[in-house]
Structure formats: C-alpha cells, structure tokens
Motif scaffolding. Structure first.
Motif, short mmCIF file in Angstrom:
data_model
loop_
_atom_site.label_atom_id
_atom_site.label_comp_id
_atom_site.label_asym_id
_atom_site.label_seq_id
_atom_site.Cartn_x
_atom_site.Cartn_y
_atom_site.Cartn_z
N ALA A 162 -12.35 2.93 -15.60
CA ALA A 162 -13.56 2.08 -16.22
C ALA A 162 -14.89 3.33 -16.35
O ALA A 162 -15.48 1.70 -17.75
CB ALA A 162 -14.07 1.65 -14.27
N ASN A 163 -14.44 3.78 -16.97
CA ASN A 163 -15.18 5.43 -17.64
C ASN A 163 -15.92 5.09 -18.74
O ASN A 163 -14.24 4.53 -19.21
CB ASN A 163 -15.60 6.29 -16.68
N VAL A 202 -19.01 12.39 -20.93
CA VAL A 202 -18.55 10.63 -20.39
C VAL A 202 -19.91 10.54 -20.21
O VAL A 202 -20.97 11.18 -20.76
CB VAL A 202 -19.21 11.02 -18.12
N HIS A 203 -19.48 8.41 -21.03
CA HIS A 203 -20.99 8.01 -21.24
C HIS A 203 -21.43 7.18 -20.11
O HIS A 203 -20.33 6.06 -20.34
CB HIS A 203 -20.75 7.15 -22.60
N PHE A 204 -22.64 7.73 -19.78
CA PHE A 204 -22.57 6.27 -18.01
C PHE A 204 -22.88 4.57 -18.91
O PHE A 204 -23.78 4.86 -19.50
CB PHE A 204 -23.20 6.53 -17.25
N ARG A 205 -22.81 3.96 -18.31
CA ARG A 205 -23.25 2.47 -19.45
C ARG A 205 -23.71 1.89 -18.17
O ARG A 205 -24.04 0.85 -18.41
CB ARG A 205 -22.18 1.67 -19.63
N GLU A 206 -23.35 1.91 -17.06
CA GLU A 206 -24.11 1.84 -15.88
C GLU A 206 -26.00 2.47 -15.26
O GLU A 206 -26.33 3.16 -15.47
CB GLU A 206 -23.31 1.68 -14.18
N GLY A 207 -24.73 3.92 -14.50
CA GLY A 207 -25.49 5.05 -14.07
C GLY A 207 -26.20 4.97 -13.23
O GLY A 207 -26.83 4.04 -12.63
#
Lengths: 95, 431
Positions: A12-13, A90-95
C-alpha cells in the motif's frame, strides 16, 4: 476484517527505491552469534530481516520504513544502518 | 574562517520542531535554511495522530481553519483490552470540541503546510537533502555537510528526529537505552466520514481518541490506539523496545493481532488500507533529555528526546513546538548579541524549561518508571473485566455487594490488595 499480511501492508506504501545504494549492512557472523539476528527478525515492523535458505540473514532494504528500531535493538558492531540518500526510501503519503 | 557563513541558521529536519523554528527565525529577519531529507516535508514523518495544538495556535492564529487538521477530539476512551473482553472508560465533552486543543493530523499533510509557512516567512526550504554530518570550526558547530556540499551557518538547529544520528555522530549525545525508546507501528484505513461518525459515535465536527492497554501488546509495556481522521482511521501500537526484546515479541504479529481483535476489527470493517508505517518514539521522559545546547548548536523536538508519556497518551509534537519556539527566541537573541556559544544560546533551554511544556516534563518525571510496571499490561485489565462479569452475569447464585464482588475478583487475580493500593498510590503520584 482480516488483518492484511505484511506484504499487502507494504504494497500500500509508496517507496522510491535507491537501486544504486543499500543503506543496511549486516555483520553476518557477529549478528548470528550475538542473537542480534533473531532480534532484528522479531522487532522490525516491516519484516526487512529474515533467514535465507543458506542460513544467512537476508535484508530486504527496499521495504525499510526507516524507523531505526533495528539499530536500537542490535548489539554494537552487528549492523550498519543509516538513512537512505536524500529523496530515496519510503515516502509517506499519510504519515 | 573560510569566508562568510551561507546562512545565519541552518535547521535540519522539516518536522514540527524544524518547521516552526525556521518560521520563527525567518520572521525575526534571519537568513534561514530548512533542510529535509525526504523529497517533501513530512514524507519521512509519522505520528500516532493526536496533536495538542495550543502552541501552534499562538504561532498561527488561523491554525484550526487553515491547517490540514482532521478532526477535533471531543471523545476520549480508555480501554482495558483482554483477549475476549474489554472494559472501557468513555468520556465525551462538548467543551473539548469548543476548546479545539487536541486534533488529529496526518503528518504527510500537516508538515508540508508548516514548511510552506516557513517559506512564506522567508526561510529557504530545501528538500531531498540528507545532511551527513555537522561541520566544526574552532571547536564550534559551524554548519553541515550533505554529500560533497558544505553549508555554513552561525547556528545549527538540529531537528533530525528521534534517531538524531547527527548529534550521535558528532559525539554530542549517546544513543538512548532500549527501555527509553519504543516503536510505534501504525496503519491508516480509508472509510467514508459518515461510517466513521456512526461507528465511533461522534459528530461530523468531532473525533474519537481510543487508547488501549493490556492484551494488545501481550504484556509488553505499551499500548494501542485508534484515532479518527476525517475519512480514515489511524490504528496502531506503541511497544517499548526494552520490553519487546526481553519478551521476544514480534512487532508485526502484535500489530496484526490488534487488527484482529473484535473491538478493532468491527470498526475497520469494509475499510481500505491506505498506508503502513512505523517510527521510533522516545519514552524516557525528563531522564533522557540531557544537554540540548552546545557551541553553535541547539537540539529541538524528538532529537532532544522530548516526550511525555502520561499513560493515556505520549505527547511529543506539542513539546517539539514549544522547544522550537524557545530555541528560535534564544537563537535570535544570541545572534543579535553576536555570541552563539553554548553560553550565548543558553536562553534556548531556559525558555523551554520555563514553558508549560518544560514544567510538564518535570511533573511527569516519574511516569516512565511507573509505566514500566508490567501489571498494567495484563492483570489489571483482567481484574476489571472479572469484576464487571461478576456484576453483570446473573447466574443462579445469590448476588454479592460490590465490595464483596471486588474482593472475590481480587482473590482470583495475581494481584493483592496491598499491591493494588501501592500501585494506585504510585500511579496517582507519577501521573
């Protein structure tokens, strides 16, 4: 709801993979002898670490969520771990 | 001296502490660079999700209207979770919503907004840059290196997070002990706003913060949480690393087990997984803060080890803001006085120690020791559920008064009355 297994959770990430540079290096003999290897396998929430068929500790660095837990539980000298190069990982879109 | 410094101040890390510090310093007229290793501010950052935002409102009076906050928390639940039972203390209060002091946030949304504000105030924001080391000159920190580049400044504000490799590498701070750190593991699940409001019994304008202790960590010191965003739920665990290692716990499996618990599984029904992440959490309280001001350098936020575990929640983000405000004021003064030594920067720490957050840190100094008590993560929840079962399960035996029922539950528990009183007293003092 059935809990999604780790591979689904990671899928999902968004990751920006640094194909040129791995940011994790394990001292294999020391990690095994000190029990660090088992600790890394159990503690890492991303399941980056696992036993390879040949008995070595496999490292799936592309799945790393960059928390630093592994380094915090590793015995000194068993693990080299730093953040991926700027812009990678990793590139969080929610965090 | 190899020429003039490139900046008055370099801030490393565009989280809450870094962005707020950069904003304040730029607003004071200083020449500020904010460096971030992620390709966007917030792309490396993750929090449980509840932000105590009174401090940010003093910086940005329009914060609640303009910032990408999710919901104002007006319902708090504390749940003692056992394998097949749970006992919940449920507190809802309209005053909480009116006060608007606690909000849920998603860091990948909030942090870019803060970085934009810093930029609008005049800071230069550079993303995708990993700082590799601190530069020293004449015994004083004088900038940073990133790859082959050297960037020089009169002061460095270090906001590089819970790991703060830069301060360790420079020999300024040691790695914390395992029991002073925890790992937070969290996933975000998408659900329609109306479904969230229905399931969590909240209004469109309100939000729920559910805290769980007990079986969700299988005895490991820590807890679980579920927070409502506008149209998603954040669900996670915080696991003390010392205890996780001692018990041989598996963080990923414990997380899956939490999701499978009926209480959580029901709330997540038909949801869509958006993201899975984890982050280190400082848990040592005042004991792990140590020295935060050096010649030419100030540590703020997680990098300074600033967190308060109150048992109900781990505060970190609001301390990051408070420390950033104090640091910015101290750095501005030091630069004006042309003394950026540790002595010149002393006000950075003093102003924080005087702030409400600094006072809270001292008030809760004994909390980490109390919360290490493993009875909190098993026996107490079971005792409560057993008492409730005795009160609500009407078998054909004659009833007992509450006190007699409590004594009976206590006899069946590994806890004793003396233990209970002692823990109660310690808890009341520490929390």
């Amino acid at each position: 709801m059935n809990p999604p297994p780790i591979n689904q959770r990671l899928a999902a990430n968004r990751f920006i993979l640094d194909e040129a540079e791995c940011h994790i290096t394990v001292n294999q003999p020391l990690a095994r002898a000190s029990g660090t290897a088992d600790r890394l396998i159990a503690c890492c929430p991303a399941k980056v670490y696992s036993w390879a068929p040949d008995g070595s500790l496999a490292v799936e660095y592309a799945a790393c969520l960059e928390c630093g837990t592994c380094l915090a539980v590793a015995d000194p000298g068993t693990l080299e771990w730093h953040y991926p190069r700027g812009g990678f990982g990793v590139h969080f879109r929610e965090g | 001296m190899t020429g003039q410094p490139d900046f008055d101040v370099i801030v490393v890390g565009a989280g809450l502490a870094g962005a707020v510090a950069a904003h304040q310093l730029a607003q004071a007229g200083l020449n500020v660079a904010l460096l971030e290793r992620g390709s966007q501010a917030g792309s490396k950052n993750l929090s449980g999700g509840v932000l105590q935002c009174q401090g940010l409102k003093t910086v940005f009076p329009d914060f609640l209207d303009q910032a990408p906050v999710e919901r104002v928390i007006d319902r708090q639940q504390l749940c003692f979770l056992n394998q097949s039972s749970h006992v919940t203390l449920d507190y809802a209060d309209q005053r909480l919503r009116q006060a608007g002091s606690a909000v849920t946030v998603r860091r990948a949304r909030l942090d870019p907004w803060l970085a934009e504000r810093a930029e609008a105030a005049g800071a230069i924001v550079m993303t995708g840059i990993r700082v590799d080391a601190l530069l020293r000159q004449d015994g004083q920190i004088a900038g940073v290196t990133a790859g082959a580049d050297e960037l020089r400044s009169r002061v460095v504000v270090l906001a590089d997070g819970a790991n703060s490799f830069l301060s360790r590498l420079a020999g300024l701070r040691r790695a914390p002990a395992r029991h002073q750190q925890a790992v937070g593991v969290k996933a975000t699940f998408k659900l329609p706003a109306e479904t969230i409001e229905e399931r969590c019994q909240i209004d469109p304008a309100g939000g729920l913060a559910l805290t769980m202790v007990g079986d969700c960590t299988q005895g490991v010191a820590g807890g679980g949480f579920l927070y409502t965003n506008r149209d998603s739920l954040s669900v996670g665990l915080v696991l003390n690393l010392g205890e996780l290692v001692r018990r041989g716990g598996d963080s990923s499996l414990l997380f899956e087990r939490l999701l499978a618990h009926p209480l959580i599984s029901r709330l997540l029904r038909d949801s869509q997984l958006l993201e899975y992440g984890c982050h280190l959490v400082n848990e040592g309280g005042l004991a792990m803060v140590g020295r935060t001001v050096f010649d030419g350098l100030v540590l703020v936020g997680d990098a300074a080890g600033l967190t308060i575990n109150t048992g109900l929640t781990i505060r970190g983000m609001d301390l990051a803001v408070s420390s950033a405000l104090a640091a910015a004021a101290g750095v501005t003064r030091a630069i004006a006085a042309d003394d950026t030594s540790a002595a010149g920067l002393k006000e950075c720490r003093d102003a924080f120690d005087r702030s409400a957050a600094g006072q809270d840190l001292r008030l809760f100094a004994q909390a980490p020791a109390f919360l290490a008590n493993e009875r909190l993560y098993g026996p107490y929840g079971e005792l409560l559920a057993d008492l409730m079962f005795g009160l609500h399960h009407l078998d054909l035996s004659p009833r007992r008064h509450l006190l007699a029922q409590a004594r009976r539950s206590l006899r069946r528990s590994p806890l004793s009355l003396g233990r209970l009183l002692l823990d109660g007293l310690k808890g009341a003092r520490a929390l």
